[in-house]
Design an enzyme around this catalytic site. Structure first.
Site, PDB file in Angstrom:
ATOM      1  CE1 TYR A  24      42.910  41.953  22.437  1.00 32.30           C
ATOM      2  CE2 TYR A  24      43.980  43.516  24.309  1.00 32.30           C
ATOM      3  CZ  TYR A  24      42.668  42.836  23.523  1.00 32.30           C
ATOM      4  OH  TYR A  24      41.464  43.348  24.107  1.00 32.30           O
ATOM      5  CG  ASN A  75      39.382  43.982  15.785  1.00 35.94           C
ATOM      6  OD1 ASN A  75      38.658  44.046  16.698  1.00 35.94           O
ATOM      7  ND2 ASN A  75      41.029  43.168  16.320  1.00 35.94           N
ATOM      8  CG  HIS A  81      32.468  45.164  23.105  1.00 32.40           C
ATOM      9  ND1 HIS A  81      32.037  43.835  22.753  1.00 32.40           N
ATOM     10  CD2 HIS A  81      33.845  45.044  23.160  1.00 32.40           C
ATOM     11  CE1 HIS A  81      33.264  43.298  22.737  1.00 32.40           C
ATOM     12  NE2 HIS A  81      34.118  43.931  22.915  1.00 32.40           N
ATOM     13  CG  ASP A  88      22.553  52.523  12.486  1.00 36.26           C
ATOM     14  OD1 ASP A  88      22.344  51.259  12.696  1.00 36.26           O
ATOM     15  OD2 ASP A  88      22.296  53.504  12.882  1.00 36.26           O
ATOM     16  CG  HIS A 101      36.831  40.144  17.984  1.00 38.87           C
ATOM     17  ND1 HIS A 101      36.705  41.659  18.559  1.00 38.87           N
ATOM     18  CD2 HIS A 101      35.577  39.949  17.430  1.00 38.87           C
ATOM     19  CE1 HIS A 101      35.288  42.104  17.941  1.00 38.87           C
ATOM     20  NE2 HIS A 101      34.749  41.073  17.551  1.00 38.87           N
ATOM     21  CG  LEU A 102      43.932  40.550  17.196  1.00 40.20           C
ATOM     22  CD1 LEU A 102      44.521  41.943  17.989  1.00 40.20           C
ATOM     23  CD2 LEU A 102      45.019  40.029  16.539  1.00 40.20           C
ATOM     24  CB  SER A 103      40.957  38.262  22.696  1.00 44.43           C
ATOM     25  OG  SER A 103      39.931  39.157  22.801  1.00 44.43           O
ATOM     26  NE  ARG A 112      37.205  42.757  27.131  1.00 46.20           N
ATOM     27  CZ  ARG A 112      37.440  43.882  26.943  1.00 46.20           C
ATOM     28  NH1 ARG A 112      37.450  44.429  25.889  1.00 46.20           N
ATOM     29  NH2 ARG A 112      38.218  44.511  27.803  1.00 46.20           N
TER      30      ARG A 112
HETATM   31  C1  DQA Z   1      39.243  43.027  20.497  1.00 48.26           C
HETATM   32  C2  DQA Z   1      38.512  42.631  21.530  1.00 48.26           C
HETATM   33  C3  DQA Z   1      37.823  43.633  22.142  1.00 48.26           C
HETATM   34  O1  DQA Z   1      36.748  43.386  23.370  1.00 48.26           O
HETATM   35  C4  DQA Z   1      38.685  44.827  22.593  1.00 48.26           C
HETATM   36  O2  DQA Z   1      37.839  46.054  23.185  1.00 48.26           O
HETATM   37  C5  DQA Z   1      39.467  45.173  21.651  1.00 48.26           C
HETATM   38  C6  DQA Z   1      40.366  44.081  20.839  1.00 48.26           C
HETATM   39  C7  DQA Z   1      40.176  41.720  19.785  1.00 48.26           C
HETATM   40  O3  DQA Z   1      40.729  41.916  18.833  1.00 48.26           O
HETATM   41  O4  DQA Z   1      40.279  40.763  20.658  1.00 48.26           O
HETATM   42  O5  DQA Z   1      40.289  46.303  21.616  1.00 48.26           O
HETATM   43  O6  DQA Z   1      38.476  43.529  19.441  1.00 48.26           O
END
Ligand code: DQA
EC number: 4.2.1.10
Length: 145
Positions: A24, A75, A81, A88, A101-103, A112
């Site tokens: 991250y 995010n 997940h 909803d 998402h950062l990743s 994921r």
């Molecule tokens: C995340 C990716 C998710 O899988 C993970 O649970 C996170 C961060 C991301 O920003 O990459 O907590 O949302």
């Protein structure tokens, strides 16, 4: 004044900068907030930037966004997940939703690869670190009502 873009972050993102930095990065959530504010300002928009470790609080903010936001960036972190309840809430929000998402979750563990949030999002930005948030804010500004 146009309504703001809500930028919501889910659990453990308060630890950004120290949490698994190899995934991250080293920038904090405060750094990300400043990037989002600057990008929004350049587009003539304001943001409301919040983080919570609690599913219900995130849902309360999504419901608040129905009246108060022009678009929503989320995010959802781990809740993406798992949380049908957040899905909803997003389905009822009535403003455009951009997931970020950062990743790049699709390139990580198989659990994921799917997020419930994607079912309610116009699009997803992932894999660019803090720039994912900036790009998501830009996309949300373009979609905003
Ligand atoms: C995340 C990716 C998710 O899988 C993970 O649970 C996170 C961060 C991301 O920003 O990459 O907590 O949302």
């Amino acid at each position: 004044m146009p309504k703001p873009i809500y930028v919501l972050s889910g659990p453990n993102l308060n630890l950004l900068g120290t949490r698994e930095p190899e995934i991250y990065g080293h920038q904090t959530l405060e750094d990300v907030r400043k990037l989002c504010e600057a990008r929004a300002a350049a587009l003539g928009r304001e943001i409301v930037f919040r983080q919570s470790n609690h599913e219900g609080e995130l849902i309360d903010w999504i419901q608040e966004a129905r009246e108060k936001a022009c678009a929503l960036v989320i995010n959802p972190a781990g809740y993406g997940h798992t949380s049908v309840a957040i899905l909803d809430a997003l389905k009822a929000v009535g403003v455009p939703v951009v997931e970020c998402h950062l990743s790049n979750p699709a390139a990580r563990e198989t659990f994921r690869r799917k997020t419930f949030v994607s079912l309610a999002a116009t699009g997803v930005v992932s894999g660019f670190g803090p720039a994912s948030y900036e790009l998501a804010v830009e996309a949300a500004a373009g979609l905003a009502r």
